[in-house]
Each structure stands twice: as structure tokens, then as C-alpha cells.
Scaffold this active site. Structure first.
Site, PDB file in Angstrom:
ATOM      1  N   GLU B 301       0.827  -1.220   0.000  1.00 42.71           N
ATOM      2  CA  GLU B 301       0.000   0.000   0.000  1.00 42.71           C
ATOM      3  C   GLU B 301       0.857   1.264   0.000  1.00 42.71           C
ATOM      4  O   GLU B 301       0.335   2.362  -0.034  1.00 42.71           O
ATOM      5  CB  GLU B 301      -0.949   0.045   1.226  1.00 42.71           C
ATOM      6  CG  GLU B 301      -1.843  -1.159   1.370  1.00 42.71           C
ATOM      7  CD  GLU B 301      -2.705  -1.112   2.643  1.00 42.71           C
ATOM      8  OE1 GLU B 301      -2.724  -0.087   3.342  1.00 42.71           O
ATOM      9  OE2 GLU B 301      -3.374  -2.128   2.918  1.00 42.71           O
ATOM     10  N   GLY B 302       2.168   1.097   0.105  1.00 43.65           N
ATOM     11  CA  GLY B 302       3.042   2.254   0.234  1.00 43.65           C
ATOM     12  C   GLY B 302       3.191   2.707   1.673  1.00 43.65           C
ATOM     13  O   GLY B 302       3.640   3.834   1.942  1.00 43.65           O
TER      14      GLY B 302
END
Lengths: 334, 334
Positions: B301-302
Site C-alpha cells: 500500500e506504500g
């Protein structure tokens, strides 16, 4: 289910693979246990910087002249030091304590005036403090933390400024953990190899001079006013069920003293940063601790602790704000 | 003096021992060079999450069913995922892109609709993408970054969601860096040893099927829509002199492709977190990179990139706000 199991269940039901938030999950669990709550909060974070001078600085153990301690206190008051920048960034209330600087700050209202003396004594000539001074410093640290607790603070960190104080920290590590002095000494503010060897020779002489046994005696002989205040502060933070963010080499040496007095303090500690001062690694190992960050900092002031604050906050936020698999209608793993 | 020397001088004049802010000093130097400025700023940080499905997920390479990609997209839209929590914490604008999820999101206005197809093809049966699809995905990534640039963004990070995408990242590492497939495969979302061996067997078969040579061909055969969009996004961020915060294993695999196309992209990259996915270490070594954080995350998701944001911000703030020795009247080292 006991509280640990309940917290772990709450963590495991969040929409993420099991354990995928790594150290954030450990922090969330730890702070939940400290606060005895499934919905922990961080309230009114405060950072106290304790400044004090060291008689041993006269032996040339630092690259910087002793006057820098007082000069840096003015820098803190003017908002220009690294710790000011990082506390402003994270909305952390910064307070500066004169624990024992060799300078008279007069009635400057921005300093917390708790000077024990104008610097400790040169350990090569006499114990750094008297036992009364050490007790007074610890008591002061406790009072200052108690004040913040009464205003609602439940997470706190400590920093220090004191030319020569890596020497005290090295001596405390040597005495408390029984590690050879050579392994306890590093570059401090930037000594070269020859200067480090000179520092080792000075600290060896200091270490061989006194052989106290009790934790508070060791602190008295080899510590500093800012270190002893931090030790008291840590003990009081533990009493008040606060989360304690532990900074680098010198702050951890204060914790070492607190740990020897009350081992349970570790339950409340989050270790923020492994200092570039090499003996900090040994100190953390001795405490069985693993630091969150490793950014090669070696600045002091508590900068490591404050830089780690947003990561700790992230741990609390994920625990409180992330959806569970059920809430979000997300399938679990097979 | 050239710009590097001027920046270094500015850093060295701050009231701290030389080099005492460690990696923060490296970041400050790097971003100053990216922005060609002695007074760099971080403007309008944006985080783009690209979601896409993978045909290879049909081979049982993940613990989670494919539907989780779409379910997690809804979780992003509802604000309940880890990345939402951390972007809110740091005031980072989060945008979610349907790069190629196997689900029709209709006209949901909160998603950026850029679906290339309903998931890639199963690499055991055909190349993941057609060359046209890969180009389209890269072009889309570029356009999306260009949009943010035009709105004033100069720092950007990318995350991903896609069940099965660690398999693509492993294959890309294998092909680009010529590392044995066994060393490129890890636990993903939590596979046990037996499941990892099965994943290795599947990826070996996939790797042996095609032998493309050009960077974009490798991306086409083994990548994914979300990965190819990230590759384009990274290349465009470089064009626009943005600072790129690089997340973990999958985001770095997209960077690997970008690096093969344009090696200079590395000048703009800050590596945020070394993933717990074990091959990420090899990937970083291949790129000569050293990550800021190591928090044992393996979420995607970063999240690593966004968690590192405040540290990067600290680097810029110390450079701009700390006093110099002269300003503060602090004595320098002997």
C-alpha cells in the site's frame, strides 16, 4: 481472554496480513499494556531537556569547550537547535532544565531553574557528585515529571546537553554492565582515533579510582546532574504509567541507573534510536532492547526520541482507526 | 563553490557536531540537489495507490483470494486501511487508482478509473500483459503524476494493492538482476515454508517460459498493471524533478524497471523502508540503496513510504530552520 490476548486479537483483526505492521504492532501492544486499555491514546507529549556541565571536561575528553553547554541552552531558548525544530514539527512541548550548567542564567523565565551546582566535579579528583546532590537531582527529575503528569501528559521523552557527558555515560555502562572501558568509549562529538585513546586513558583512570556498588552510588560517582535528573524522571514516569521514549547513549545511561533501581521501568520504555556512538549498541543489548530507528544520529538533545514520535503515533492510530476484516468486508487468509 | 559544496557548508554550519544528524543530512543534501536549491521545500505531498489483479494468483501463490484486491480498494475508499490512517496522520493526499482490478467499480467518483484490463493473464499461460497494455499502463502512470506536478506537488510516493503481486516483483528481480529465483521469493502475505516452495516452483516455471531482453519487455511479460503504472509514474516524477519516496518490495520492483530504462531516476529516490519480504534486501543492494527504516513491515500500500515522510520532512526542516554557529553564538569544535 486476558488483556494481552484481547489486544493481540484487536491487532490481528485489522485489515492487513498477520504481523504485517511489524514493530508498529509491538508498540501498539506495549502502549496498550502500559495504559491498561484496548484504546490507548497519546496525550500531551512533553520533551524535557536537561543541561549540565561536567568537571571531567577539563581533561579534554570532548572536542568542544565547556562553554558550549550554556551556549546551546540559549540556542534552545531561541528555538534554533535541532530539538526545537523537531519538537515544533511534531507539536511536542519542549522544556529546558538547568540541571547544573556552569553559567548563571539569572532569572530567564524560559528556563526551568533547578541548578544543583555549577557543573559536577572532575572525577579524576573527586566523585562527580555528593550523594546529597545526586538525590536532589533525582528528586528534581521526579518532581518535573509529576508536574507534567498532573497536566495530563502520558507520553514523555528526555534529552540532554552537557559537554563531556558521553564520558559519564561510558563510565556508567562500564560500571553497571561490567563491560571493559575500551568497549564503552566512542567518538562522542567527533573525536579521531588518537583522541579516543586519550579519552579511554582518562576514563580508565577515573574508573579505577572508585568502586561503588549500589546503583545510586555508581550514579553519584560517575554520573552528572542532567543524567541523575533523567534517572529520577524515568522512575517517576514509570510510577505514573507513562510511555517513556528513550533517546540515545546518554539518555540510555540514565535509564541504566533507573533499571538497576527498578527493573520494571523497561515495561514502559520504547527505544527510539540506536546512536552512532558505538557503545550504545552494547547498552541496548545489555537491556535486551531493540531500537526503532537507526539513522546514524549522534547529536543528543533527545533528537532520536522526538524523531521517533510520529512512528509511535502511527502505531496508536492504526490500532484505533484501521478497519477490521469484519467491518470492511474483506476476506481473511485461507 | 558548486551547489553540493554550498549545501554541505550550510549543513556543516548548523549548531551540531559535524555529521551528527546522520542520514537526515544525506536526505537534506539529496533533496537540495533534486530541487537545485539551498532552501528546498516539500510541497503538496501526494500518495498514489495503484491496484491491479494478477492472473498468476490462480496458481495459489498467495494466502489470500483474488477478491481481496477489490475488497481492499473499497477499504481504501472508506478510509479504513493502514495507508489511509498514515496519510491522514501526515496530511498526505491519498489517491486510489484502478489500474486493472478484476472487478467493475462502476462510476464510483472516488476512484481514479484507469483499468487496463480485468487483471493480467496467468504468466504460466501467456505473458502477463501485451506490449500495448504495458505501454498504456506506463503512459497512464506518467499522466497521473503530471497532473499532480501541475497542481504543485514536488514530493510523491507510490503504493500498490494486488493479490499475487509479490510473485511479479520476484520475477522482475530475477530477470533484471539475474538473481536465482529461489533467492527472489519470500513469504509474501505470510506463506509457510511448504507454500513458499510451491511458489518457487510456480515462479521457476514462469521464468523459464519467456526470455525477453529489453526492460519494457521484461515488465510486459512478468509485471502487472499496477507495477507498470508505477514504473511510468516514477519516470515522470524524475522528469519533473520530484522527490520520489520508494516503498517496499513491489514498489521497488517498479523502480527496477524504471532504473533499467533511465538509470538517473535513482538521483530522485529516497528509499523509505526495507521490507520484511526477504528479497527486498537483495533488490536494494542491487540498486546500491540503503533504506531509512527497518520496521519489519510487509504490508504494501506504500505504508513504508508514508511512515518515512516525517523523517524526510525533518531533514528539510533542520536545513531551513536550525541556527548556524554564527547565528547562535555557539563555539565551534577545537
Amino acid at each position: 481472554m486476558n488483556l494481552i490476548q484481547k489486544i493481540q486479537k484487536k491487532i490481528d483483526q485489522k485489515t492487513k496480513p498477520l504481523g504485517a505492521l511489524g514493530k508498529l504492532e509491538e508498540i501498539a501492544l506495549k502502549i496498550s499494556l502500559i495504559q491498561n486499555s484496548l484504546n490507548p491514546e497519546l496525550k500531551r507529549p512533553v520533551h524535557l531537556v536537561f543541561a549540565g556541565d561536567h568537571g571531567l571536561a577539563d581533561e579534554g575528553v570532548s572536542l568542544y569547550p565547556k562553554e558550549v553547554t550554556a551556549q546551546m541552552v540559549f540556542n534552545f531558548l531561541n528555538g534554533g537547535a535541532a530539538i526545537n525544530v523537531f519538537c515544533r514539527q511534531h507539536n511536542i512541548d519542549l522544556k529546558v532544565v538547568d540541571a547544573g550548567v556552569d553559567y548563571d542564567f539569572e532569572n530567564n523565565p524560559e528556563i526551568i531553574h533547578r541548578k544543583i551546582a555549577h557543573g559536577t566535579r572532575n572525577i579524576l579528583k573527586a566523585p562527580a557528585m555528593t550523594i546529597e546532590q545526586c538525590h536532589q537531582a533525582m528528586k528534581t527529575g521526579k518532581e518535573l515529571v509529576q508536574n507534567e503528569y498532573l497536566k495530563g501528559t502520558n507520553i514523555i521523552s528526555f534529552g540532554e546537553m552537557g559537554i563531556g557527558n558521553t564520558s559519564s555515560a561510558s563510565l556508567l555502562l562500564h560500571k553497571y554492565a561490567n563491560i571493559p572501558i575500551e568497549d564503552c568509549v566512542g567518538a562522542g562529538t567527533g573525536l579521531d582515533n588518537e583522541q579516543i585513546n586519550k579519552k579511554i586513558a582518562v576514563l580508565k583512570k577515573a574508573a579505577e579510582k572508585y568502586h561503588p556498588v549500589l546503583a545510586e552510588e555508581i550514579l553519584t560517582y560517575f554520573g552528572g546532574f542532567e543524567i541523575a535528573m533523567m534517572t529520577g524522571a524515568i522512575l517517576e514516569a514509570k510510577e505514573n504509567a507513562m510511555t517513556i521514549i528513550v533517546d540515545g547513549f546518554i539518555a540510555t545511561s540514565a535509564l541504566l541507573a533507573a533499571y538497576k533501581i527498578k527493573p520494571e521501568v523497561l515495561d514502559n520504555c520504547i527505544f527510539s534510536h540506536q546512536s552512532n556512538e558505538k557503545a550504545h549498541k552494547l547498552m541496548l543489548e545489555y537491556l535486551g532492547a531493540d531500537a526503532l530507528l537507526n539513522l546514524n544520529l549522534r547529536l543528543g538533545e533527545g533528537t532520536g526520541a522526538v524523531l521517533a514520535y510520529p512512528i509511535i503515533e502511527s502505531a496508536i492510530l492504526f490500532l484505533n482507526e484501521m478497519a477490521s476484516f469484519d467491518d470492511a468486508g474483506v476476506s481473511k487468509s485461507k
